[in-house]
Motif scaffolding. Sequence first.
Motif, PDB file in Angstrom:
ATOM      1  N   SER A  35      -4.408   1.235 -12.512  1.00  0.00           N
ATOM      2  CA  SER A  35      -5.371   2.075 -12.107  1.00  0.00           C
ATOM      3  C   SER A  35      -6.762   1.591 -11.916  1.00  0.00           C
ATOM      4  CB  SER A  35      -5.380   3.165 -13.474  1.00  0.00           C
ATOM      5  OG  SER A  35      -4.352   3.857 -13.437  1.00  0.00           O
ATOM      6  N   SER A  37     -10.759   2.552 -10.309  1.00  0.00           N
ATOM      7  CA  SER A  37     -11.658   3.360  -9.447  1.00  0.00           C
ATOM      8  C   SER A  37     -11.120   4.811  -9.279  1.00  0.00           C
ATOM      9  CB  SER A  37     -11.938   2.677  -8.177  1.00  0.00           C
ATOM     10  OG  SER A  37     -12.635   1.402  -8.509  1.00  0.00           O
ATOM     11  N   GLY A  38     -10.317   5.369 -10.065  1.00  0.00           N
ATOM     12  CA  GLY A  38      -9.718   6.769  -9.943  1.00  0.00           C
ATOM     13  C   GLY A  38      -8.370   6.724  -9.090  1.00  0.00           C
ATOM     14  N   GLN A  39      -7.833   5.598  -8.649  1.00  0.00           N
ATOM     15  CA  GLN A  39      -6.589   5.583  -8.026  1.00  0.00           C
ATOM     16  C   GLN A  39      -5.698   4.922  -8.921  1.00  0.00           C
ATOM     17  OE1 GLN A  39      -6.323   6.672  -4.719  1.00  0.00           O
ATOM     18  NE2 GLN A  39      -8.501   7.509  -4.706  1.00  0.00           N
ATOM     19  N   SER A  40      -4.485   5.381  -8.737  1.00  0.00           N
ATOM     20  CA  SER A  40      -3.265   4.746  -9.591  1.00  0.00           C
ATOM     21  C   SER A  40      -1.997   4.330  -8.793  1.00  0.00           C
ATOM     22  CB  SER A  40      -2.818   5.672 -10.519  1.00  0.00           C
ATOM     23  OG  SER A  40      -2.321   6.775 -10.052  1.00  0.00           O
ATOM     24  N   THR A  66       1.680   4.802  -4.285  1.00  0.00           N
ATOM     25  CA  THR A  66       0.673   5.637  -4.630  1.00  0.00           C
ATOM     26  C   THR A  66       1.087   7.022  -5.029  1.00  0.00           C
ATOM     27  OG1 THR A  66      -0.522   5.986  -2.407  1.00  0.00           O
ATOM     28  CG2 THR A  66      -1.013   3.929  -3.732  1.00  0.00           C
ATOM     29  N   SER A  68      -0.536   9.228  -3.272  1.00  0.00           N
ATOM     30  CA  SER A  68      -0.777   9.850  -2.004  1.00  0.00           C
ATOM     31  C   SER A  68       0.651   9.782  -1.030  1.00  0.00           C
ATOM     32  CB  SER A  68      -1.838   9.334  -1.099  1.00  0.00           C
ATOM     33  OG  SER A  68      -1.812   8.027  -1.064  1.00  0.00           O
TER      34      SER A  68
END
Length: 115
Positions: A35, A37-40, A66, A68
């Motif tokens: 993880s 900056s808010g992305q994993s 991810t 997304s």
Amino acid sequence: MTMVTLTSGLDKQKLQDSIDKSDAEARKCAKMTLSMSGQSMNVSTEKFDGINSVPGTVAYKTGMSTASGSAQTIYMAYAIKEGVLISATASGKGADANGVATVSDLMEQAAALIK
């Protein structure tokens, strides 16, 4: 993206220790989530056999995905021939379709050049 590297000049046992260390690290990090900056990103690494005919080859497949839906696979293989460590990697968009064949070809071509 593909890459092959040859490493020589080290004691054969040091080269083998490097491969063994990679195996221990791959088992330790077989499944993890990164993880930032808010992305994993989910990452999984598994060892597999049958990548080529170079004796003693150790190979790994690492998959990354991810939330997304973006995904990428990296194939890596290592072998020692005549005191030379051969390392081959294939990654990127086409890796799922031909990464194993690409890494296998790179390993076999490099091994053939070592006399």
